[in-house]
Design a protein around this motif. Structure first.
Motif, PDB file in Angstrom:
ATOM      1  N   LYS A 277       0.829  -1.212   0.000  1.00 34.21           N
ATOM      2  CA  LYS A 277       0.000   0.000   0.000  1.00 34.21           C
ATOM      3  C   LYS A 277       0.863   1.262   0.000  1.00 34.21           C
ATOM      4  O   LYS A 277       0.549   2.252  -0.682  1.00 34.21           O
ATOM      5  CB  LYS A 277      -0.932   0.003   1.207  1.00 34.21           C
ATOM      6  CG  LYS A 277      -1.931   1.177   1.244  1.00 34.21           C
ATOM      7  CD  LYS A 277      -2.954   0.972   2.342  1.00 34.21           C
ATOM      8  CE  LYS A 277      -3.967   2.118   2.370  1.00 34.21           C
ATOM      9  NZ  LYS A 277      -3.380   3.331   3.001  1.00 34.21           N
ATOM     10  N   ALA A 278       1.974   1.232   0.740  1.00 39.17           N
ATOM     11  CA  ALA A 278       2.853   2.396   0.769  1.00 39.17           C
ATOM     12  C   ALA A 278       3.421   2.693  -0.617  1.00 39.17           C
ATOM     13  O   ALA A 278       3.503   3.859  -1.038  1.00 39.17           O
ATOM     14  CB  ALA A 278       3.985   2.172   1.772  1.00 39.17           C
TER      15      ALA A 278
ATOM     16  N   ALA B  53       0.453   7.031  -6.450  1.00 40.80           N
ATOM     17  CA  ALA B  53      -0.690   7.937  -6.574  1.00 40.80           C
ATOM     18  C   ALA B  53      -0.268   9.379  -6.324  1.00 40.80           C
ATOM     19  O   ALA B  53      -0.692  10.299  -7.043  1.00 40.80           O
ATOM     20  CB  ALA B  53      -1.785   7.516  -5.599  1.00 40.80           C
ATOM     21  N   SER B  54       0.596   9.596  -5.328  1.00 38.20           N
ATOM     22  CA  SER B  54       1.077  10.945  -5.029  1.00 38.20           C
ATOM     23  C   SER B  54       1.896  11.527  -6.180  1.00 38.20           C
ATOM     24  O   SER B  54       1.964  12.743  -6.361  1.00 38.20           O
ATOM     25  CB  SER B  54       1.925  10.933  -3.748  1.00 38.20           C
ATOM     26  OG  SER B  54       1.148  10.551  -2.635  1.00 38.20           O
TER      27      SER B  54
ATOM     28  N   GLY C   4      -2.537   7.918  -9.737  1.00 32.11           N
ATOM     29  CA  GLY C   4      -3.704   7.310  -9.132  1.00 32.11           C
ATOM     30  C   GLY C   4      -4.686   6.745 -10.143  1.00 32.11           C
ATOM     31  O   GLY C   4      -5.324   5.719  -9.903  1.00 32.11           O
ATOM     32  N   ALA C   5      -4.800   7.407 -11.289  1.00 33.27           N
ATOM     33  CA  ALA C   5      -5.718   6.948 -12.340  1.00 33.27           C
ATOM     34  C   ALA C   5      -5.033   6.036 -13.360  1.00 33.27           C
ATOM     35  O   ALA C   5      -5.658   5.626 -14.339  1.00 33.27           O
ATOM     36  CB  ALA C   5      -6.340   8.141 -13.050  1.00 33.27           C
ATOM     37  N   SER C   6      -3.745   5.727 -13.128  1.00 30.34           N
ATOM     38  CA  SER C   6      -3.007   4.853 -14.042  1.00 30.34           C
ATOM     39  C   SER C   6      -3.230   3.391 -13.680  1.00 30.34           C
ATOM     40  O   SER C   6      -3.752   3.059 -12.614  1.00 30.34           O
ATOM     41  CB  SER C   6      -1.507   5.148 -13.970  1.00 30.34           C
ATOM     42  OG  SER C   6      -1.220   6.475 -14.364  1.00 30.34           O
ATOM     43  N   GLY C   7      -2.816   2.498 -14.595  1.00 30.91           N
ATOM     44  CA  GLY C   7      -2.846   1.077 -14.317  1.00 30.91           C
ATOM     45  C   GLY C   7      -1.755   0.681 -13.337  1.00 30.91           C
ATOM     46  O   GLY C   7      -0.826   1.462 -13.047  1.00 30.91           O
ATOM     47  N   TYR C   8      -1.834  -0.558 -12.856  1.00 28.03           N
ATOM     48  CA  TYR C   8      -0.937  -1.027 -11.800  1.00 28.03           C
ATOM     49  C   TYR C   8       0.530  -0.996 -12.204  1.00 28.03           C
ATOM     50  O   TYR C   8       1.416  -0.841 -11.360  1.00 28.03           O
ATOM     51  CB  TYR C   8      -1.334  -2.452 -11.388  1.00 28.03           C
ATOM     52  CG  TYR C   8      -0.791  -2.867 -10.049  1.00 28.03           C
ATOM     53  CD1 TYR C   8      -1.453  -2.521  -8.883  1.00 28.03           C
ATOM     54  CD2 TYR C   8       0.390  -3.603  -9.944  1.00 28.03           C
ATOM     55  CE1 TYR C   8      -0.965  -2.893  -7.640  1.00 28.03           C
ATOM     56  CE2 TYR C   8       0.892  -3.978  -8.718  1.00 28.03           C
ATOM     57  CZ  TYR C   8       0.207  -3.619  -7.559  1.00 28.03           C
ATOM     58  OH  TYR C   8       0.704  -3.976  -6.333  1.00 28.03           O
TER      59      TYR C   8
END
Length: 287
Positions: A261-262, A268-269, A273-277
């Protein structure tokens, strides 16, 4: 057994070294062996191997010298003396920088050098299921590919002798990630009375599914373009929070999902955030 192939020396007769020497013998190569504890050579000698009294004598007995010992310090201990005309194939695990330094040292002493990594258990050596990856000068690899094929399926990675060790490290990270994920999942399910064995069919299906994603993910990682084809990082973050919350409520170690998660939060920061993994690859590329 008739030994008519290229003569080979194997230095180091641990579980893997013994398997390598045995595979050469089965393929018909005159095989000289050396090990600090000579009793480990007894079975190989009974099958036709010649036991050398010293590493130097072993090296002098064959044009191809395969080394498989505990670490690179042990390689330095056994690989001494002149190497004129010898090709050293080092199948000892180590770092890329040590492999490159050893290649230079072998060249300085008149020999050629290939570095290699074994992606197999000892029992598989000598079969097509054993994959061995090599790096170093292409002419040396081409000259000895047939002999090295006695050990299993050969892969050539490139001229840089450090490439084999780098690939081995990358593969170990991949394996540890899969194994830790399975064990973490098994611990989580265990709190509900579900055994690891019962979890196995779903876990294997999940691993197969992820393996099917890898070709597309590899292309995205190379291109730097991360479309959200199967969910955004923000969506994954929500699921990661649920896993952490449930783990903590059940008393299961949550270090692994917290780390995952980190990394996703950092991605995301950074605007993903809206990108793929696959955008997470940038976090692994950042010190």
């Amino acid at each position: 057994m008739m030994h008519t192939g290229t003569p080979v020396t194997v230095l180091g007769l641990g579980l893997m070294g013994g398997a390598l020497a045995g595979a050469f013998l089965r393929a018909g190569h005159p095989t000289t062996v050396w090990n600090r504890t000579t009793s480990k050579a007894d079975d190989l000698v009974a099958r036709g191997a010649a036991l050398a009294e010293s590493p130097g004598a072993a090296i002098a007995s064959a044009p191809l010298v395969v080394v498989c010992v505990s670490d690179y310090d042990a390689v330095a201990d056994v690989l001494h003396g002149p190497l004129d005309g010898r090709v050293v194939v080092n199948l000892t695990s180590g770092t890329p920088s040590r492999a490159r330094a050893l290649a230079q040292e072998v060249a300085r002493r008149g020999g050629g050098y290939l570095d290699g990594g074994i992606m197999a258990v000892p029992e598989a050596v000598g079969t097509a299921d054993a994959v061995l990856a090599y790096s170093g000068p292409r002419p040396l690899y081409d000259a000895h590919e047939s002999t090295l094929g006695s050990l299993g399926t050969c892969l050539y990675l490139g001229d840089d002798p450090g490439l084999s060790a780098t690939h081995e490290m990358a593969t170990l990270v991949l394996m540890w990630g899969m194994l830790d994920g399975f064990l973490n999942g098994a611990a989580l399910l265990g709190t509900n009375g579900v055994s690891a064995t019962a979890y196995l069919p779903i876990a294997q299906t999940a691993i197969d599914t992820v393996a099917g994603w890898l070709p597309g993910y590899a292309r995205q990682a190379d291109s730097g373009v991360y479309p959200a084809d199967d969910g955004t990082i923000d969506t994954h973050l929500a699921a990661m929070a649920h896993v952490i919350q449930e783990s903590e409520s059940l008393g299961v170690n949550a270090e692994l999902p917290r780390l995952v998660k980190a990394l996703a939060e950092r991605a995301a920061s950074a605007g993903h955030g809206a990108s793929g993994y696959v955008a997470l690859v940038e976090q692994f590329r950042t010190p």
